[in-house]
Design an enzyme around this catalytic site. Sequence first.
Site, PDB file in Angstrom:
ATOM      1  N   TYR A   1       0.828  -1.199   0.000  1.00  0.00           N
ATOM      2  CA  TYR A   1       0.000   0.000   0.000  1.00  0.00           C
ATOM      3  C   TYR A   1       0.868   1.256   0.000  1.00  0.00           C
ATOM      4  CZ  TYR A   1      -4.386  -2.403   1.254  1.00  0.00           C
ATOM      5  OH  TYR A   1      -5.517  -3.175   1.264  1.00  0.00           O
TER       6      TYR A   1
ATOM      7  N   TYR B   1      -1.346  -9.899   0.642  1.00  0.00           N
ATOM      8  CA  TYR B   1      -0.275  -9.426   1.525  1.00  0.00           C
ATOM      9  C   TYR B   1      -0.399 -10.049   2.913  1.00  0.00           C
ATOM     10  CZ  TYR B   1      -3.833  -5.979   3.052  1.00  0.00           C
ATOM     11  OH  TYR B   1      -4.967  -5.366   3.514  1.00  0.00           O
TER      12      TYR B   1
ATOM     13  N   ARG C   1      -3.872 -11.867   3.720  1.00  0.00           N
ATOM     14  CA  ARG C   1      -5.148 -11.368   3.232  1.00  0.00           C
ATOM     15  C   ARG C   1      -5.354 -11.864   1.806  1.00  0.00           C
ATOM     16  NH1 ARG C   1      -8.388  -7.520   4.397  1.00  0.00           N
ATOM     17  NH2 ARG C   1      -9.756  -9.253   3.997  1.00  0.00           N
TER      18      ARG C   1
ATOM     19  N   HIS D   1      -7.832  -8.138  -2.491  1.00  0.00           N
ATOM     20  CA  HIS D   1      -9.098  -7.430  -2.291  1.00  0.00           C
ATOM     21  C   HIS D   1      -8.986  -5.962  -2.654  1.00  0.00           C
ATOM     22  CE1 HIS D   1      -6.789  -6.803   1.411  1.00  0.00           C
ATOM     23  NE2 HIS D   1      -7.405  -5.647   1.486  1.00  0.00           N
TER      24      HIS D   1
ATOM     25  N   HIS E   1     -10.806  -2.328  -1.348  1.00  0.00           N
ATOM     26  CA  HIS E   1     -11.689  -1.709  -0.365  1.00  0.00           C
ATOM     27  C   HIS E   1     -12.680  -0.784  -1.072  1.00  0.00           C
ATOM     28  CE1 HIS E   1      -9.308  -2.884   3.253  1.00  0.00           C
ATOM     29  NE2 HIS E   1      -8.300  -2.862   2.397  1.00  0.00           N
TER      30      HIS E   1
HETATM   31 FE   LIG Z   1      -6.496  -4.100   2.666  1.00  0.00          FE
END
Ligand SMILES: [Fe+3]
Lengths: 233, 190
Positions: free
Chosen positions: A99, A138, A148, A151, A153
């Site tokens: 991110y 990640y 995770r 995905h 958000h």
């Molecule tokens: Fe996330």
Amino acid sequence: MIKKHQPLRKFHDYKSSISRSPNKEPLWINSSSSEMSGPLFSEKIINKNDNDLTLNFSKIGEKPLGQEIFVHGFVKDENGNNLKNVLIEIWQANAGGKYRHQNDPSNIKLDENFGGCGRFITSSDGYYIFKTIEPGAYPYPNRGTEWRPRHIHFSLFGSMFLQRLITQMYFEGDPLIKSCPMVNSIPDINARKLLIGRLDLSKTENEKILGYRFDIVLRGKEQTFFENKREGL
Amino acid sequence: MNEPKKLIDTPSQTAGPFLHIGCTPRITGINIFKSELGLIPFQDISDNEAINIKGKIYDGNNEPIIDAMIETWQCDVNGNYSSNQGFARIVTDLKTGEYQLKTIRPGNKINTDGSLSASYITFWIVARGMNRPLITRMYFLENDLKNDLVLNNIKIEDRLNTLIPYTEDKKNFIFNIYLQGKKETIFFEF
Ligand SMILES: [Fe+3]
């Protein structure tokens, strides 16, 4: 109606939910004018490329790394009506699962051509579309290190605050979905499937962009009794 | 005749610790959008009418939450809700966990039965670890709050003070939110 399709606040397998959810019962009240109203956002706040994450941050003539995809669908209310003027904001990791955020601890490289956020306001028929790249999975600390599923958000504003929703879209076929504690915090197994973007080959472009279809339903005004509601409260 | 079949509303999921990327991107150094949402709840708030609210959200370990987003929603001084004002989006400080909001005090409105509506600000909260948003309200007067809520549930009477901020001058307010423990805030479900 008792709803088991919304996640439990406290879910043992999702560690940080234990200290970040109330211990006492919520206070159930009828919604009033403050819940039945909400902010409305106009097209004026949107730039032309806000919904194209492959373009909205990249240098001219360059592209982010990763598989390009369309994510599209309709926003509806629970009666099946398409909802127009719904502001959708999305954010995601880059193709390597990193991110663009100062608190992301991973050593994976940032992609200088990828910011990872986009905006769109649904059209008169409730339709939305984003162009982006497939995010990477990640690792994160939970019960030890866990992964995770890939995905995106999603944040949505309906026409009243009662409809305010933040959720995540997962990708059809991702083997990490099954063991994800955030997904599994939803008691109704069938409702978990509502979070999966389905491969949509009808939206594939020039044999180089894959399509995913993700429809979203916002709740209505009726009281929604969650499973953990006790009688008399 | 069959009732028309209702669609199931999409389940909520946590906004995660990196919600800033999508919701307040400038904090993460992303400057691609025309404007950030809800930077100010009302245009041209005069010094005279401005109130300042600040506080922290404490988790069950009594640690302030540094990755929360709060959206506030309120009526104007006349007690009216409008779709183009009254909304603010704030995040807790990435280091200290403190949030700050400059706004105006919402007014009361005369209801159809002649009573006065209560004056409060709605707090809608998301963060890592919250599978669904938490919703609470900051009331200004104990009377407002009692008329509004006590009829609903007598059991919460000993916790009503969690919905009233601390103030010395009625201009600066401290409104802390406690997720658990003795001071656990009242949260609402609709
Ligand atoms: Fe996330």
